[in-house]
Design an enzyme around this catalytic site. Structure first.
Site, PDB file in Angstrom:
ATOM      1  N   GLU A  46      33.739  71.912  62.569  1.00 23.57           N
ATOM      2  CA  GLU A  46      33.780  71.123  61.342  1.00 23.57           C
ATOM      3  C   GLU A  46      32.754  71.662  60.353  1.00 23.57           C
ATOM      4  OE1 GLU A  46      32.129  67.047  61.168  1.00 23.57           O
ATOM      5  OE2 GLU A  46      34.131  66.404  60.549  1.00 23.57           O
TER       6      GLU A  46
ATOM      7  N   TYR B 169      35.907  69.838  52.337  1.00 17.93           N
ATOM      8  CA  TYR B 169      35.845  69.530  53.770  1.00 17.93           C
ATOM      9  C   TYR B 169      36.820  70.437  54.510  1.00 17.93           C
ATOM     10  CZ  TYR B 169      36.388  67.075  58.204  1.00 17.93           C
ATOM     11  OH  TYR B 169      36.432  66.769  59.529  1.00 17.93           O
TER      12      TYR B 169
END
Ligand code: ADP
Ligand code: MG
Length: 439
Positions: A246, A157
């Protein structure tokens, strides 16, 4: 202690873009992505599959929301959001008597043949994708991304955002790729690693390497590949004035490549004037009608969940108005919106502002709070009268005018024959509007 409104001012209007658009930007900044093409028809999707030339591809629904992989696709003709509840994992449960079910499980599907691409594109396009992030209302899929499938070794992530407390940009990385960062933050906060940087200085390569090591990357190719993704995304974040970048997941493929497999970019609307080309990426079909209308009329509007609509000129006065409503609302009543009509508000703008506020069914009263500086109060009063006649305001209206040509403005409101409660100052206005809601 007064419960002042924690209005998310930081939540100045934001523009989101689709994954396929974000990936095109990534390429410009040197962030590796897999080969892919956007398609808004089934034929184009099948042609894209052939052109990409990878036997295994993924068909990915393009909507402005995440959680697509675990989402469910429904036919909007038979879908009723009232009969659907989402469980904690975001799985929709349709009430037994509702009589419809999902056409497809998953908004991200692996396809091994052109027939499968055709099937998934058919089932996704023009249908409703319901995910944890869309809520039961779902979002219509108007395009899909056809992308070569990657053999995934590890999912990581990575995100960039503004850390207001530190006054710097933050990069956040975790080894739990594919999971919601909020869940990771709650369950295993120690798995989240951060670095900070000044956007005009940029992220240092050593900071990116530290993140790579913190995630447990050991092989040189993995570390270098990850550093490349982090530095490219950091550059993109700074240069395009994003408020969020993101990548969930960044993957390490079986061949040792490090790639951005998903991409979410949010821009700060206030900086869009510096990026004409990016502003064109806006997809109005994805935006709530009220927001779209506000955008068209150049109004700064943010919906909140209270019951008192606010129409104010100037962002600072709008904030103060929300605070004082929240204060006098005593926890029972609160602002339904932030709305700044700006300095040059004319009748048309005031009218549009009223329409937007009234479209929100929660609004039980409206407070108009205008400070006449360069703007004359009589101009605003005329706008309010004309707009309330045209729009047909069916909730109590409290108006406070102060400043330039105030007496003339008040006179106009008195003479209008409309049921308007005048107020002298902010406290008076807030008390009156709360009293109006309480009837
Ligand atoms: P969302 O976050 O909206 O669910 P993603 O783009 O993250 O959508 O896709 C969900 C999952 O699907 C990813 O975590 C990944 O495991 C898989 N996936 C996505 N794109 C690909 C791809 N090109 N090749 C292989 N798997 C993929
Ligand atoms: Mg994702």
């Amino acid at each position: 202690v007064p419960a002042f409104a924690c209005v998310p001012l930081c939540e100045s209007p934001h523009m989101n873009i689709h994954e396929y658009q974000a990936k095109q930007l990534f390429v410009e900044f040197g962030v590796p992505v897999v080969d892919g093409q956007m398609a808004s028809s089934v034929d184009r999707a099948v042609a894209a599959y052939r052109e990409i030339g990878s036997e295994v591809c993924v068909v990915k629904a393009q909507i402005h929301a995440g959680g697509r992989g675990k989402g469910h696709v429904f036919d909007p003709k038979h879908y009723d959001p009232e009969t659907v509840t989402l469980d904690e994992a975001g799985v929709p449960h349709v009430a037994a008597q509702a009589g419809f079910e999902a056409v497809l499980d998953g908004g991200v599907k692996l396809a091994r043949t052109s027939e499968e691409v055709q099937e998934y594109a058919t089932k996704m396009l023009s249908n409703l994708l319901v995910t944890k992030q869309t809520g039961p209302a779902g979002k219509i899929v108007n395009s899909v991304l056809i992308e070569a499938a990657t053999q995934i070794e590890r999912e990581l992530y990575l995100a960039f955002t503004v850390d207001r407390a530190k006054g710097r940009a933050a990069v956040i990385a975790s080894a739990e790729g594919g999971m919601d960062i909020e869940v990771v933050a709650e369950r295993t906060p120690e798995a989240i690693h951060k670095q900070w940087f000044q956007p005009h200085v940029g992220l240092w390569p050593f900071q990116a390497r530290e993140l790579a090591f913190a995630l447990g990357l050991k092989e040189k190719a993995h570390v270098n590949g990850f550093v490349k993704v982090v530095l490219g995304a950091a550059k993109a974040f700074s240069q395009i004035d994003a408020s969020l970048v993101e990548i969930n997941p960044v993957v390490i493929s079986r061949d040792g490549e490090v790639l951005a497999l998903d991409a979410k970019i949010t821009f700060d609307d206030n900086a869009l004037f510096r990026h004409r080309k990016l502003a064109e990426l806006r997809d109005l079909a994805e935006e709530a009608p009220a927001e779209r209308k506000a955008h068209d009329h150049d109004l700064a509007y943010i919906k909140l969940d209270g019951d008192i609509g606010c129409l104010v000129n100037g962002a600072g006065l709008a904030m103060a108005t929300m605070d004082i409503i929240q204060y006098h609302g005593s926890g029972l009543h609160s602002p339904a919106n932030f709305l700044d009509v700006g300095g040059g508000a004319d009748e048309a703008k005031v009218k549009a502002a009223f329409e937007i506020i009234l479209e929100d069914p929660n609004v039980k009263a409206i407070l108009v709070n205008i400070f006449g500086g360069i703007m004359r109060c009589d101009t605003i009063a005329n706008g309010v009268v004309a707009a309330s006649k045209a729009v047909g305001i069916n909730v109590p209206l409290v108006v406070r005018l102060q400043g330039n040509m105030m007496e003339e403005g008040k006179q106009l409101l008195r003479n209008s024959g409309l049921d308007i409660t005048p107020a002298d100052d902010m406290t008076d206005a807030a008390k009156k509007v709360v009293a109006a809601v309480e009837g």
